[in-house]
Design an enzyme around this catalytic site. Structure first.
Site, PDB file in Angstrom:
ATOM      1  N   ALA A 151       0.846  -1.204   0.000  1.00 18.47           N
ATOM      2  CA  ALA A 151       0.000   0.000   0.000  1.00 18.47           C
ATOM      3  C   ALA A 151       0.877   1.246   0.000  1.00 18.47           C
ATOM      4  O   ALA A 151       1.994   1.221   0.520  1.00 18.47           O
ATOM      5  CB  ALA A 151      -0.901  -0.018   1.231  1.00 18.47           C
TER       6      ALA A 151
ATOM      7  N   GLY B 278       0.535  -5.080   1.376  1.00 13.83           N
ATOM      8  CA  GLY B 278      -0.614  -5.207   0.478  1.00 13.83           C
ATOM      9  C   GLY B 278      -0.261  -5.919  -0.815  1.00 13.83           C
ATOM     10  O   GLY B 278      -1.123  -6.561  -1.429  1.00 13.83           O
TER      11      GLY B 278
ATOM     12  N   GLU C 289       3.533  -4.893   7.835  1.00 14.05           N
ATOM     13  CA  GLU C 289       2.604  -3.886   8.361  1.00 14.05           C
ATOM     14  C   GLU C 289       2.827  -3.594   9.841  1.00 14.05           C
ATOM     15  O   GLU C 289       2.678  -2.461  10.293  1.00 14.05           O
ATOM     16  CB  GLU C 289       1.152  -4.346   8.151  1.00 14.05           C
ATOM     17  CG  GLU C 289       0.652  -4.252   6.727  1.00 14.05           C
ATOM     18  CD  GLU C 289       0.949  -5.492   5.894  1.00 14.05           C
ATOM     19  OE1 GLU C 289       1.824  -6.298   6.277  1.00 14.05           O
ATOM     20  OE2 GLU C 289       0.303  -5.653   4.840  1.00 14.05           O
TER      21      GLU C 289
HETATM   22  C1  3H9 Z   1       0.280  -2.085   3.646  1.00 16.49           C
HETATM   23  O1  3H9 Z   1       0.574  -2.627   2.611  1.00 16.49           O
HETATM   24  C2  3H9 Z   1      -1.079  -2.162   4.275  1.00 16.49           C
HETATM   25  C3  3H9 Z   1      -1.913  -3.265   3.691  1.00 16.49           C
HETATM   26  O2  3H9 Z   1      -1.977  -4.367   4.562  1.00 16.49           O
HETATM   27  C4  3H9 Z   1      -3.261  -2.775   3.314  1.00 16.49           C
HETATM   28  C5  3H9 Z   1      -4.207  -2.518   4.384  1.00 16.49           C
HETATM   29  C6  3H9 Z   1      -5.589  -2.150   3.923  1.00 16.49           C
HETATM   30  N1  3H9 Z   1       4.593   3.502   0.018  1.00 16.49           N
HETATM   31  O3  3H9 Z   1      13.356   2.238   1.388  1.00 16.49           O
HETATM   32  P1  3H9 Z   1      13.808   2.889   0.149  1.00 16.49           P
HETATM   33  C7  3H9 Z   1       9.408   4.943  -0.938  1.00 16.49           C
HETATM   34  S1  3H9 Z   1       1.357  -1.126   4.492  1.00 16.49           S
HETATM   35  C8  3H9 Z   1       5.081   4.693  -0.346  1.00 16.49           C
HETATM   36  O4  3H9 Z   1      14.736   4.029   0.262  1.00 16.49           O
HETATM   37  P2  3H9 Z   1      15.001   0.381  -0.629  1.00 16.49           P
HETATM   38  C9  3H9 Z   1      10.373   5.411   0.144  1.00 16.49           C
HETATM   39  O5  3H9 Z   1       9.769   6.352   0.992  1.00 16.49           O
HETATM   40  C10 3H9 Z   1       2.807  -1.085   3.454  1.00 16.49           C
HETATM   41  N2  3H9 Z   1       6.378   4.945  -0.543  1.00 16.49           N
HETATM   42  O6  3H9 Z   1      14.416   1.834  -0.903  1.00 16.49           O
HETATM   43  C11 3H9 Z   1      11.490   5.991  -0.700  1.00 16.49           C
HETATM   44  O7  3H9 Z   1      11.091   7.274  -1.100  1.00 16.49           O
HETATM   45  P3  3H9 Z   1      12.147   8.488  -1.171  1.00 16.49           P
HETATM   46  C12 3H9 Z   1       3.592  -2.314   3.617  1.00 16.49           C
HETATM   47  C13 3H9 Z   1       7.215   3.917  -0.369  1.00 16.49           C
HETATM   48  O8  3H9 Z   1      15.328  -0.162  -1.956  1.00 16.49           O
HETATM   49  C14 3H9 Z   1      11.517   5.082  -1.928  1.00 16.49           C
HETATM   50  O9  3H9 Z   1      10.249   4.439  -1.958  1.00 16.49           O
HETATM   51  N3  3H9 Z   1       4.843  -2.178   2.902  1.00 16.49           N
HETATM   52  C15 3H9 Z   1       6.778   2.653   0.009  1.00 16.49           C
HETATM   53  O10 3H9 Z   1      16.042   0.425   0.407  1.00 16.49           O
HETATM   54  C16 3H9 Z   1      12.593   4.025  -1.881  1.00 16.49           C
HETATM   55  O11 3H9 Z   1      12.500   3.351  -0.634  1.00 16.49           O
HETATM   56  C17 3H9 Z   1       5.977  -1.828   3.536  1.00 16.49           C
HETATM   57  O12 3H9 Z   1       6.016  -1.647   4.711  1.00 16.49           O
HETATM   58  C18 3H9 Z   1       5.391   2.442   0.199  1.00 16.49           C
HETATM   59  N4  3H9 Z   1       4.890   1.255   0.536  1.00 16.49           N
HETATM   60  O13 3H9 Z   1      13.798  -0.460  -0.003  1.00 16.49           O
HETATM   61  C19 3H9 Z   1       7.180  -1.712   2.653  1.00 16.49           C
HETATM   62  N5  3H9 Z   1       7.854   1.833   0.123  1.00 16.49           N
HETATM   63  O14 3H9 Z   1      13.117   8.054  -2.241  1.00 16.49           O
HETATM   64  C20 3H9 Z   1       7.920  -0.441   2.984  1.00 16.49           C
HETATM   65  C21 3H9 Z   1       8.924   2.570  -0.203  1.00 16.49           C
HETATM   66  O15 3H9 Z   1      11.293   9.636  -1.496  1.00 16.49           O
HETATM   67  N6  3H9 Z   1       9.067  -0.232   2.121  1.00 16.49           N
HETATM   68  N7  3H9 Z   1       8.545   3.836  -0.483  1.00 16.49           N
HETATM   69  O16 3H9 Z   1      12.788   8.544   0.187  1.00 16.49           O
HETATM   70  C22 3H9 Z   1      10.239  -0.873   2.310  1.00 16.49           C
HETATM   71  O17 3H9 Z   1      10.402  -1.716   3.157  1.00 16.49           O
HETATM   72  C23 3H9 Z   1      11.379  -0.454   1.428  1.00 16.49           C
HETATM   73  O18 3H9 Z   1      11.127   0.855   1.006  1.00 16.49           O
HETATM   74  C24 3H9 Z   1      11.589  -1.347   0.202  1.00 16.49           C
HETATM   75  C25 3H9 Z   1      12.642  -0.706  -0.736  1.00 16.49           C
HETATM   76  C26 3H9 Z   1      12.075  -2.720   0.655  1.00 16.49           C
HETATM   77  C27 3H9 Z   1      10.288  -1.478  -0.572  1.00 16.49           C
END
Ligand code: 3H9
Length: 719
Positions: free
Chosen positions: A61, A100, A123
């Site tokens: 998400a 998500g 999450e």
């Molecule tokens: C969810 O899914 C809820 C559901 O159950 C639905 C319920 C109804 N959204 O970390 P990075 C951005 S909750 C928006 O530096 P990496 C991040 O801010 C979600 N933005 O890169 C950054 O922006 P900026 C569950 C996101 O390669 C850029 O992407 N998902 C999101 O080291 C690069 O990120 C998570 O918790 C997002 N979901 O790591 C996953 N994710 O360049 C959270 C990333 O402007 N994300 N951004 O600073 C991560 O764990 C890591 O970002 C990921 C990439 C592994 C994806």
């Protein structure tokens, strides 16, 4: 958004397109819904593949959308519609499928992952639970114990582990989308009833109640007050005990509570704060995006005490060639043995070969002549460090970066000992250095952006969260710790016990209260610093004067313990007693209680009842006040830097966002008002005097934390 194409004649291919991580934003969800409808309506299309562009399935998400009103098609019905589809849908997982996105993949009928992909339901780390059916489908697919593990920890698993769990159907080393398309062609027309996870029974072990009881107890113990892990257990329990629809209803209720909680706001703030610290800047205007680091291939560590050993291990484990130097032969041999043990244990845990051959040992400083970067980790003594920096400057090849692991000494004074002060920065690791995630990269007035960029990049490569901070006594972390420790001592003088103060702080969410933490770090460390500062005086004259030093209130309690040889855990006695030196089990010490009574009687202090609120307010608000001073002085570029330092370096509870974010949840006006109150009661304690920046923020209507930088800029331009 998402692109819909028809491939190989009969496969509808939906490609998620939303850089940087293909998050499931409103536009992406709408495009998935539209593409699915199209695929179902086109008679030529017999099956569907969902994938993400640029080798990434999706990061889940869109967290940015959580801040406002949700718009666009919701995830739950979208995933249900995919699962209910009459044509098989295959998820082609490359890179990541998190939150998500994994829930979307669980709604598909088949999952094919690239061997390098990682999946997970993180999450819980955002104060939420997998609220798009993930808490109900995952236990049905992989069983209750494995689902509990993944959902309560939020950990990412490799494709191989996912295959073992049965979470994916196949893994491949080839082009995942091509493999998925071929697979989709093969399964076209096959019955799908057995592929809809929501229809599966949830297979639980026979002793399911015992299992949930045990897990709940463990989760409560480790959650330190966070509510999401507990809700995650409750949601999985619903999956194990209720029919799917009722389980979904329970998931929705729990999610509704979590998504409106202050904890999820704090954790979402912290998610972005962690990323914001990488975009560092210096008062000179130098920035992360305009300063290029220089590659480091070979590094040296000087001084192989506890810190030096941990740093050498962290470097070697990350693949760097390391020269490890300790001048005394005997200490060198001991260090070598200890480092080898640490590397072997680490390698065993990670299932890799130990990086023993990455480290060359030496007892001569000349052996660092050809390295690219040196980290000095000798004893915390300015004269000694100065000497080491003079030697390094003479010995090292031109261009070598010289870094100090000091925890608070003046980087500028060290830089002045060298021929190239612009190559000198602080790299303040936290013990144990191969485990703790935090690294303060400290720039002095002469440090070049090149040196800062190189140290920041090195930190990233060895798996640290690096925060660039300015040079001042204690930098950010230890500077803020000082008023916190000071208040804790004053509270003892006024009637509290170490156990009570620690209990309040641990209930707040710290892994350890201030006194248990001091016992662990060793009371003698601070004592030596206070002696060097002329504050701790051996055998001071007794009487009131001993509690007023250098014009301000001072508590000699810590010094008095040290004079008795009570240095904490290592001597078996400190603020607590321990069964034996080195033991970690702290027990209240009746000796200490009588000592406190005598001390108070001697100084004519009348013990009073101190409540929870006073402990929290005095310890935390004085620390927060120092945080505002740090921002005012430009030592930290923004509140995110301070919060990240405190969560990663000082066990501040993450679900409270960090001290500066916590101040916003209390209300800046309340923090100001309580500081004024306590300062009035203790006018000889300068750390309780509210700082100008706090007053200015309150006067400008307490703007949200994301807007503080503008106010700080204004305040600093007026100085
Ligand atoms: C969810 O899914 C809820 C559901 O159950 C639905 C319920 C109804 N959204 O970390 P990075 C951005 S909750 C928006 O530096 P990496 C991040 O801010 C979600 N933005 O890169 C950054 O922006 P900026 C569950 C996101 O390669 C850029 O992407 N998902 C999101 O080291 C690069 O990120 C998570 O918790 C997002 N979901 O790591 C996953 N994710 O360049 C959270 C990333 O402007 N994300 N951004 O600073 C991560 O764990 C890591 O970002 C990921 C990439 C592994 C994806």
């Amino acid at each position: 958004m998402a692109q819909y194409t028809r491939v190989s004649g009969s496969v509808g291919l939906i490609t998620l397109q939303s850089p940087p991580v293909n998050a499931l934003s409103a536009a992406v969800r709408q495009a998935i819904v539209d593409s699915m409808q199209r695929a179902l309506s086109e008679p030529e299309v017999k099956s569907v593949v969902i994938c993400g562009q640029n080798g990434l399935f999706s990061g889940g998400a869109d967290i940015k959308e959580f801040r406002g009103q949700m718009s666009g098609p919701p995830l739950i019905p979208m995933i249900h519609a995919i699962e209910a589809s009459s044509k098989p849908v295959v998820a082609a997982i490359e890179g990541i499928a998190l939150g998500g996105a994994l829930e979307l993949a669980l709604g598909c009928h088949y999952r094919i992952a690239h061997s390098k992909a990682r999946v997970g339901l993180p999450e819980v780390t955002l104060g939420l639970l997998p609220g798009a059916g993930g808490s109900q489908r995952l236990p049905r697919l992989i069983g209750v114990p494995a689902a509990l593990d993944l959902i309560t920890t939020g950990r990412h698993v490799t494709a191989a582990e996912a295959l073992k769990f049965g979470l994916v159907d196949q893994i491949t080393d080839h082009n995942t989308v091509n493999v998925a398309v071929k697979f989709a062609q093969r399964v076209a027309g096959q019955p799908l009833d057995a592929r809809r996870i929501s229809t599966y029974p949830c297979l639980s072990p026979p002793d399911v109640d015992v299992l949930f009881e045990e897990v709940m107890q463990r989760v409560r113990r480790t959650a330190r007050g966070a509510i999401a892990p507990i809700a995650c257990v409750q949601a999985v329990r619903a999956a194990a005990t209720l029919p799917y629809n009722q389980g979904m209803e329970r998931e929705r209720e729990l999610m509704a509570t979590l998504s409106t909680s202050g904890q999820t706001r704090a954790l979402q703030y912290f998610f972005f704060a962690q990323r914001a610290v990488g975009r560092w800047s210096m008062p000179s205007g130098a920035r992360w995006d305009t300063s290029k680091p220089r590659p480091v291939h070979k590094a040296a560590v000087i001084g192989l005490g506890t810190m030096g050993r941990g740093i050498a291990v962290a470097l070697a484990q990350a693949g760097f060639s390391v020269v490890a130097v300790e001048t005394q032969e005997k200490q060198l041999m001991e260090a070598k043995q200890a480092i080898s043990g640490m590397l072997e244990r680490g390698a065993k845990r990670r299932g890799v070969a130990p990086a023993l051959d990455k480290i060359n040992y030496g007892c001569n400083i000349q052996s660092v002549a050809h390295v690219d970067l040196v980290i000095e980790a000798v004893f915390e003594d300015m004269a000694l460090k100065k000497k080491v920096f003079q030697q390094l400057s003479a010995v090292c090849k031109p261009g070598t970066f010289l870094c100090s692991n000091t925890s608070g000494l003046d980087i500028d004074q060290l830089a002045c000992q060298t021929r190239n002060p612009e190559l000198v920065v602080g790299m303040h690791f936290f013990a144990p250095a191969h485990v703790m995630k935090l690294l303060e990269v400290v720039y002095g007035p002469k440090s070049s952006p090149l040196a800062v960029a190189t140290a920041m990049q090195l930190g990233k490569k060895i798996g640290k969260v690096s925060v660039a901070v300015g040079n001042c006594r204690g930098f950010v972390g230890n500077r803020m710790l000082k008023p916190y420790l000071e208040q804790a001592l004053f509270l003892l003088e006024e009637g509290a016990t170490p156990e009570f103060v620690d209990q309040v702080l641990e209930e707040f969410g710290f892994a350890m209260g201030v006194f248990r933490m001091s016992d662990l770090s060793g009371l003698d460390v601070g004592w030596k610093v206070r002696m060097a500062d002329g504050l701790a005086v051996p055998n001071p004259t007794t009487g009131q004067a001993t509690r007023l030093r250098q014009g301000r209130r001072y508590s000699p309690l810590g010094d008095l313990l040290c004079e008795q040889g009570r240095f904490g855990q290592k001597t078996g006695r400190g603020w607590y007693q321990y069964n034996k030196p080195g033991s970690q089990v702290a027990k209240p010490d009746p000796w200490l209680h009588s000592f406190l009574d005598e001390y108070r009687a001697w100084h004519a202090l009348v013990a009073r009842r101190i409540d929870h609120q006073e402990v929290l307010e005095r310890c935390l608000y004085s620390m927060i006040n120092e945080g505002f001073r740090i921002l005012e002085d430009g030592i930290a570029a923004g509140p995110e830097d301070i919060d990240v330092i405190y969560v990663f370096g000082y066990s501040w509870p993450r679900h409270r966002g960090g001290p500066m974010f916590y101040a916003t949840t209390v209300g800046l006006n309340k923090v100001l008002e309580r500081l004024e109150h306590y300062h009035q009661a203790h006018p000889d304690v300068p750390s309780l005097q509210p700082c100008d920046l706090l007053r200015k923020l309150v006067a400008s209507g307490s703007p949200p934390i994301q807007k503080w930088r503008e106010v700080i800029k204004k305040v600093r331009s007026q100085l």
